[in-house]
Design a protein around this motif. Structure first.
Motif, PDB file in Angstrom:
ATOM      1  N   UNK A 198       0.833  -1.203   0.000  1.00 22.49           N
ATOM      2  CA  UNK A 198       0.000   0.000   0.000  1.00 22.49           C
ATOM      3  C   UNK A 198       0.869   1.254   0.000  1.00 22.49           C
ATOM      4  N   UNK A 199       0.338   2.274  -0.654  1.00 25.92           N
ATOM      5  CA  UNK A 199       0.928   3.616  -0.609  1.00 25.92           C
ATOM      6  C   UNK A 199      -0.229   4.597  -0.440  1.00 25.92           C
ATOM      7  N   UNK A 200      -0.157   5.424   0.593  1.00 24.40           N
ATOM      8  CA  UNK A 200      -1.235   6.363   0.889  1.00 24.40           C
ATOM      9  C   UNK A 200      -0.660   7.772   0.880  1.00 24.40           C
ATOM     10  N   UNK A 201      -1.237   8.595   0.013  1.00 23.71           N
ATOM     11  CA  UNK A 201      -0.865  10.016  -0.044  1.00 23.71           C
ATOM     12  C   UNK A 201      -1.965  10.808   0.648  1.00 23.71           C
ATOM     13  N   UNK A 202      -1.663  11.329   1.826  1.00 20.70           N
ATOM     14  CA  UNK A 202      -2.671  12.052   2.606  1.00 20.70           C
ATOM     15  C   UNK A 202      -2.080  13.254   3.294  1.00 20.70           C
ATOM     16  N   UNK A 203      -2.746  13.739   4.331  1.00 22.48           N
ATOM     17  CA  UNK A 203      -2.267  14.934   5.049  1.00 22.48           C
ATOM     18  C   UNK A 203      -0.879  14.741   5.640  1.00 22.48           C
ATOM     19  N   UNK A 204      -0.502  13.516   5.956  1.00 26.29           N
ATOM     20  CA  UNK A 204       0.811  13.280   6.561  1.00 26.29           C
ATOM     21  C   UNK A 204       1.890  13.000   5.510  1.00 26.29           C
ATOM     22  N   UNK A 205       1.538  13.210   4.267  1.00 22.68           N
ATOM     23  CA  UNK A 205       2.487  12.965   3.201  1.00 22.68           C
ATOM     24  C   UNK A 205       2.275  11.583   2.572  1.00 22.68           C
ATOM     25  N   UNK A 206       3.318  11.084   1.939  1.00 18.46           N
ATOM     26  CA  UNK A 206       3.257   9.781   1.251  1.00 18.46           C
ATOM     27  C   UNK A 206       3.814   8.713   2.160  1.00 18.46           C
ATOM     28  N   UNK A 207       2.965   7.739   2.493  1.00 18.69           N
ATOM     29  CA  UNK A 207       3.377   6.604   3.316  1.00 18.69           C
ATOM     30  C   UNK A 207       3.385   5.343   2.452  1.00 18.69           C
ATOM     31  N   UNK A 208       4.381   4.513   2.649  1.00 22.56           N
ATOM     32  CA  UNK A 208       4.578   3.334   1.796  1.00 22.56           C
ATOM     33  C   UNK A 208       4.795   2.115   2.682  1.00 22.56           C
ATOM     34  N   UNK A 242      -5.007  10.255 -10.121  1.00 23.51           N
ATOM     35  CA  UNK A 242      -6.193   9.950  -9.323  1.00 23.51           C
ATOM     36  C   UNK A 242      -6.597  11.145  -8.470  1.00 23.51           C
ATOM     37  N   UNK A 243      -5.601  11.883  -7.937  1.00 23.97           N
ATOM     38  CA  UNK A 243      -5.912  13.054  -7.133  1.00 23.97           C
ATOM     39  C   UNK A 243      -6.571  14.149  -7.967  1.00 23.97           C
ATOM     40  N   UNK A 267      -9.199  10.674   2.842  1.00 21.71           N
ATOM     41  CA  UNK A 267      -8.241  11.712   3.209  1.00 21.71           C
ATOM     42  C   UNK A 267      -7.061  11.766   2.237  1.00 21.71           C
ATOM     43  N   UNK A 268      -7.276  11.441   1.017  1.00 20.05           N
ATOM     44  CA  UNK A 268      -6.204  11.504   0.040  1.00 20.05           C
ATOM     45  C   UNK A 268      -6.397  10.470  -1.063  1.00 20.05           C
ATOM     46  N   UNK A 269      -5.281   9.835  -1.429  1.00 18.02           N
ATOM     47  CA  UNK A 269      -5.278   8.836  -2.501  1.00 18.02           C
ATOM     48  C   UNK A 269      -4.582   7.590  -1.979  1.00 18.02           C
ATOM     49  N   UNK A 270      -5.204   6.439  -2.256  1.00 15.65           N
ATOM     50  CA  UNK A 270      -4.620   5.155  -1.843  1.00 15.65           C
ATOM     51  C   UNK A 270      -4.205   4.366  -3.083  1.00 15.65           C
ATOM     52  N   UNK A 271      -3.036   3.765  -3.005  1.00 18.38           N
ATOM     53  CA  UNK A 271      -2.522   2.950  -4.117  1.00 18.38           C
ATOM     54  C   UNK A 271      -2.198   1.554  -3.594  1.00 18.38           C
ATOM     55  N   UNK A 272      -2.739   0.543  -4.258  1.00 20.24           N
ATOM     56  CA  UNK A 272      -2.491  -0.862  -3.895  1.00 20.24           C
ATOM     57  C   UNK A 272      -1.721  -1.531  -5.015  1.00 20.24           C
TER      58      UNK A 272
END
Length: 414
Positions: free
Chosen positions: A73-83, A100-101, A127-132
């Motif tokens: 998973x990769x989540x781009x949200x308020x806390x930035x990009x998490x992987x 997607x955003x 709260x952003x964009x999720x990538x699987x």
């Protein structure tokens, strides 16, 4: 397979082998087709299952640490990009996250990496964009195990099918073997029983001729010698036919001896000279003087084979028949060429099969059964030789039949 000549045994073994190969090829084609269908179904099922897993991961993911097995998973949200931990180097797909955003729609993409091609689903979240990202390794391993299983099962099936086809082929030709053996026994028995009365007939005719000569009858009536000689010739011809039948029916290996093939051929040519003259055909023997080619053969069998070759050539020649003997390495060949119409176009006629007779040059109304060259083929096979027919080497119309026999060390003629 007792009761068969070596040529027939070879042909039957070849038939069984061909049936085995054909059965194996058919099973192989079936296995390949089934394997292709199974792989296509499995691959399609894996792809759909992977898409479902990606959609489920995108919908339920709140944190990259909640990624299901086999998914990053990769989540781009308020806390930035998490992987997720362990995500391959080419990922995440930043371009898909941005798209997607901006569009607010799902983005399917495929990214190439060191471990294969990664299927990626990017979708807007609360709260952003999720990538699987789907890990392709489990699907690849499953496919490899399936291919290995199909390969082993297919190879075993093809091998068993080939052996089973050959075995069934031998069982299928067994009635033919028994019929050939029965036919051969009948021919041998009939020929053997007829030899005795024919020998007695020949002897009686010879005694009759001597008696008529002693009583002076032959001198008073000129037609009597011709009639008596005709009966004697017919009896000898019938005896020769029976000898040919016995040779064809004998499945044993012939008793061979070093034989001057050139001298043997010269004798056959001399004996056929009268027949050639009657048909208006020049019969020429082209032999090598001095040291003649010596073959390890049965003289009686080979003499009959060469006689059959010469008779066949005389039947089809227009003006000339040439008989050539030569040594070629470990073999000796007898070439009999005629200037007749040649073989049928396309080679559709196997002249060495029984009843496969070419059309003779002279239409004398007699039916030709094509048994002479079949006898030649059997004699060649019994001696470990070969016989072949083809067009003349010089390009002129006609046919050349070549009989090849094993040679021995050449010896000088006395």
């Amino acid at each position: 397979m007792s009761g068969l000549t070596p040529a027939e045994q070879t042909r039957l073994r070849r038939t069984a082998a061909v049936l085995g190969w054909q059965t194996a090829a058919l099973v192989l084609a079936s296995v390949v087709l089934v394997a292709a269908v199974v792989l296509a179904v499995v691959t399609t099922t894996q792809a759909r299952a992977g898409e479902d897993r990606l959609r489920s991961a995108v919908r339920t993911a709140d944190d990259v640490r909640d990624a299901p097995a086999g998914v990053w998973l990769a989540i781009a949200g308020p806390r930035g990009l998490e992987v997720s931990d362990g995500m391959p180097t080419p990922l995440p797909d930043v371009a898909a996250l941005r798209a997607a955003a901006v569009t607010g729609t799902e983005q399917w993409s495929r990214v190439a990496g060191d471990d294969g091609s990664f299927v990626v689903l990017t979708a807007p979240a609360r709260e952003g964009v999720t990538q699987a990202v789907l890990d392709p390794r489990p699907a690849h391993e499953e496919t490899e195990r399936l291919v290995a299983a199909l390969g082993v099962a297919g190879a075993a099936g093809v091998l068993l099918a080939g052996l089973g086809g050959a075995w069934l082929g031998r069982r299928a030709v067994r009635p033919t073997v028994e019929a050939l053996a029965l036919q051969r026994r009948f021919v041998a028995d009939a020929s053997h029983e007829l030899r005795t009365p024919l020998t007695l007939l020949t002897t009686r005719v010879q005694l009759l001729r001597r008696r008529l000569q002693g009583e002076g009858v032959l001198a008073r009536d000129s037609r009597v010698p011709e009639a008596v000689d005709g009966v004697l010739a017919d009896a000898r011809a019938l005896t020769a036919i029976l000898e040919d039948m016995l040779v064809a029916a004998d499945t044993r290996a012939p008793e061979t001896e070093p034989t001057d093939l050139d001298a043997l051929v010269r004798g056959v040519v001399d004996a056929a000279a009268a027949a050639a003259e009657e048909r208006g055909v020049a019969l020429v023997h082209l032999g090598a003087p001095g040291t003649g080619p010596v073959a390890e053969v049965s003289p009686t069998s080979v003499r009959r084979a060469v006689t059959a070759l010469v008779d066949n050539a005389l039947d089809h020649a227009t003006t000339t028949v040439e008989v050539t003997t030569r040594a070629t390495g470990a073999s000796v060949t007898v070439e009999v060429g005629d200037d007749g119409p040649g073989l049928p176009a396309g080679g559709s006629l196997d002249v060495f099969e029984r009843f496969a007779s070419r059309r003779a040059r002279s239409d004398d109304g007699a039916r030709h059964y094509g048994l002479g060259l079949a006898l030649v083929a059997e004699v060649a096979a019994q001696h470990g030789g070969a016989v072949d027919a083809g067009p003349r080497a010089d390009g002129r119309p006609g046919t050349t039949v070549t009989l090849t026999l094993p040679a021995t060390v050449p010896r000088a003629r006395p």
